[in-house]
Design an enzyme around this catalytic site. Structure first.
Site, mmCIF file in Angstrom:
data_model
loop_
_atom_site.group_PDB
_atom_site.id
_atom_site.type_symbol
_atom_site.label_atom_id
_atom_site.label_comp_id
_atom_site.label_asym_id
_atom_site.label_seq_id
_atom_site.Cartn_x
_atom_site.Cartn_y
_atom_site.Cartn_z
ATOM 1 N N MET A 80 -16.604 3.186 -0.179
ATOM 2 C CA MET A 80 -16.039 4.055 -1.224
ATOM 3 C C MET A 80 -14.594 4.413 -0.855
ATOM 4 O O MET A 80 -14.269 5.571 -0.570
ATOM 5 C CB MET A 80 -16.908 5.302 -1.370
ATOM 6 N N GLY A 81 -13.749 3.391 -0.873
ATOM 7 C CA GLY A 81 -12.311 3.649 -0.694
ATOM 8 C C GLY A 81 -11.708 3.852 -2.078
ATOM 9 O O GLY A 81 -12.397 4.231 -3.026
ATOM 10 N N ILE A 130 -10.531 1.642 -4.277
ATOM 11 C CA ILE A 130 -11.036 0.727 -5.309
ATOM 12 C C ILE A 130 -12.493 1.055 -5.630
ATOM 13 O O ILE A 130 -12.898 1.115 -6.795
ATOM 14 C CB ILE A 130 -10.874 -0.751 -4.870
ATOM 15 N N HIS A 183 -10.169 -15.139 -7.084
ATOM 16 C CA HIS A 183 -9.474 -14.050 -6.377
ATOM 17 C C HIS A 183 -8.333 -13.479 -7.245
ATOM 18 O O HIS A 183 -7.163 -13.557 -6.878
ATOM 19 C CB HIS A 183 -8.940 -14.539 -5.020
ATOM 20 N N GLU A 214 -11.794 -19.797 0.639
ATOM 21 C CA GLU A 214 -11.069 -19.835 -0.638
ATOM 22 C C GLU A 214 -10.013 -20.928 -0.560
ATOM 23 O O GLU A 214 -9.337 -21.005 0.466
ATOM 24 C CB GLU A 214 -10.383 -18.492 -0.904
ATOM 25 N N ARG A 266 -13.709 -9.103 0.199
ATOM 26 C CA ARG A 266 -13.342 -10.374 0.816
ATOM 27 C C ARG A 266 -14.609 -11.211 0.914
ATOM 28 O O ARG A 266 -15.688 -10.676 1.195
ATOM 29 C CB ARG A 266 -12.764 -10.174 2.220
HETATM 30 C C1 DGY Z 1 -5.729 -7.480 -2.002
HETATM 31 O O1 DGY Z 1 -4.800 -6.780 -2.370
HETATM 32 O O2 DGY Z 1 -6.241 -7.374 -0.894
HETATM 33 C C2 DGY Z 1 -6.193 -8.496 -2.966
HETATM 34 O O3 DGY Z 1 -7.353 -9.091 -2.566
HETATM 35 C C3 DGY Z 1 -5.107 -9.524 -3.161
HETATM 36 O O4 DGY Z 1 -5.079 -9.796 -4.510
#
Ligand code: DGY
Length: 350
Positions: A156-157, A159, A286, A267, A238
């Site tokens: 829960m950062g 994003i 991505h 990737e 990731r």
């Molecule tokens: C990030 O900012 O870490 C994203 O994955 C790159 O788009």
């Protein structure tokens, strides 16, 4: 002293280049594809700054190639698992990321993936295009409602929280797993100290935790086995946070119902990867932060970090402020040369 030099590993918004040009000579890698390791080394051997991307591995070799000239590496991403921060800190090289500017954009993409998988949007579109849509049928393309479902956010950062807020607006129950509960997020988000609880209760699992040594394959066979058979996993962090082979097996055997992945390991994901054989998986390349405004803001923030470091000012988002307390090899040499000069002048005066 030479004008500082900056190498930018991919074409980025002109506003960022213009900002860099106020303090440095700038060279931009012209190709769409990332520079190879060899090209990265030859283009950075006499630079003071690098504006890098997630695909560029900034390792010991790259950090050493300038013989002490390099002062700053600005990653155009919030994640910085591609940077060798420890080595950089020891060498007095500051590193930065781009937090904040991409938070909502990435949460939105995660949400788009969650909706695409839960309502079979991509599979439906494929059928329509392939002429396989026969007729409306009461039991065709049945998905899962978000409203009334439980979401577990892993990490829960910034994003994760934006994702959670959107889920709340869609009337979902929201749980989250973090090292510790967040006191700053208000009511309505239930903390699970145990990862297992968050996994067991989730109808939807959204992974937003950064990739570190501790979170490598954080979600593997054992964790997936705790999830509900009808649950859907979303990964916008990731690829390597999830063991993709274990994920493939869980999906194939119906131990979970679907997955939406914006990130994979590796990737790009090879075209013959088993995950691509599954209809209940949606994979995007991505593109979490890929909106025009956000990519411009990321490039500008990266450039601001480089400019600040080269001008001796505080960097907006340095990830290793300890580096500032150390001198780069070049700074030490310059100081030494100055000292020798002063001593010589003193001797002449005597
Ligand atoms: C990030 O900012 O870490 C994203 O994955 C790159 O788009």
């Amino acid at each position: 002293m030479d004008k500082p030099r900056v190498f930018v590993t991919r074409k980025v918004d002109e506003a960022a280049i213009a900002l860099l040009e106020t303090v440095a000579d700038v060279e931009v890698w012209p190709d769409y594809k990332a520079p190879s390791k060899g090209a990265l080394l030859s283009n950075t051997k006499d630079v003071d700054g690098i504006l890098a991307n997630t695909e560029d591995r900034i390792d010991e070799d790259v950090l050493a190639v300038s013989n002490g000239r390099l002062k700053v590496v600005a990653n155009m991403a919030v994640g910085f698992d591609n940077l060798d921060v420890n080595t950089a800190t020891g060498l007095g090289i500051a590193m930065s990321n781009t937090p904040g500017v991409l938070t909502k954009t990435t949460a939105e993409l995660g949400f788009a993936l969650m909706m695409a998988v839960s309502r079979k949007i991509v599979a439906g579109d494929r059928d329509v295009r392939d002429g396989k849509w026969q007729n409306w049928h009461p039991s065709a393309y049945l998905g899962v409602d978000l409203a009334g479902s439980t979401l577990s956010v892993i990490g829960m950062g910034k994003i994760g929280f934006e994702f959670a807020k959107r889920a709340k607006a869609f009337e979902m129950r929201v749980l989250y797993h973090n090292r510790s509960p967040r006191k700053d997020i208000g009511e309505g988000f239930e903390y699970c100290g145990k990862l297992e609880t968050a996994l067991e209760q989730a109808d939807f699992l959204c992974i937003t935790t950064p990739l570190t040594k501790e979170t490598h394959h954080f979600i593997g066979k054992a964790q997936l086995s705790l999830m509900k058979p009808a649950s859907i996993l979303i990964n916008i962090a990731r690829g390597a946070v999830v063991d993709n082979i274990a994920l493939f097996e869980a999906l194939k055997e119906g131990r979970i119902a679907g997955a939406g992945l914006d990130v994979t390991e590796p990737e790009p994901i090879p075209a013959d990867h088993p995950l691509l054989t599954l209809a209940n998986v949606v994979i995007t390349p991505h593109i979490g932060s890929a909106s025009q405004r956000t990519r411009r803001d990321m490039a500008v923030l990266a450039a601001q970090n480089i400019k600040a470091r080269l001008s001796g000012e505080p960097m907006p988002s340095c990830v290793n402020p300890e580096a500032m307390t150390r001198k780069t090899q070049r700074e030490k040499e310059e100081e030494y040369a100055l000292e020798v000069l002063r001593e010589e002048e003193d001797e002449e005066e005597v």
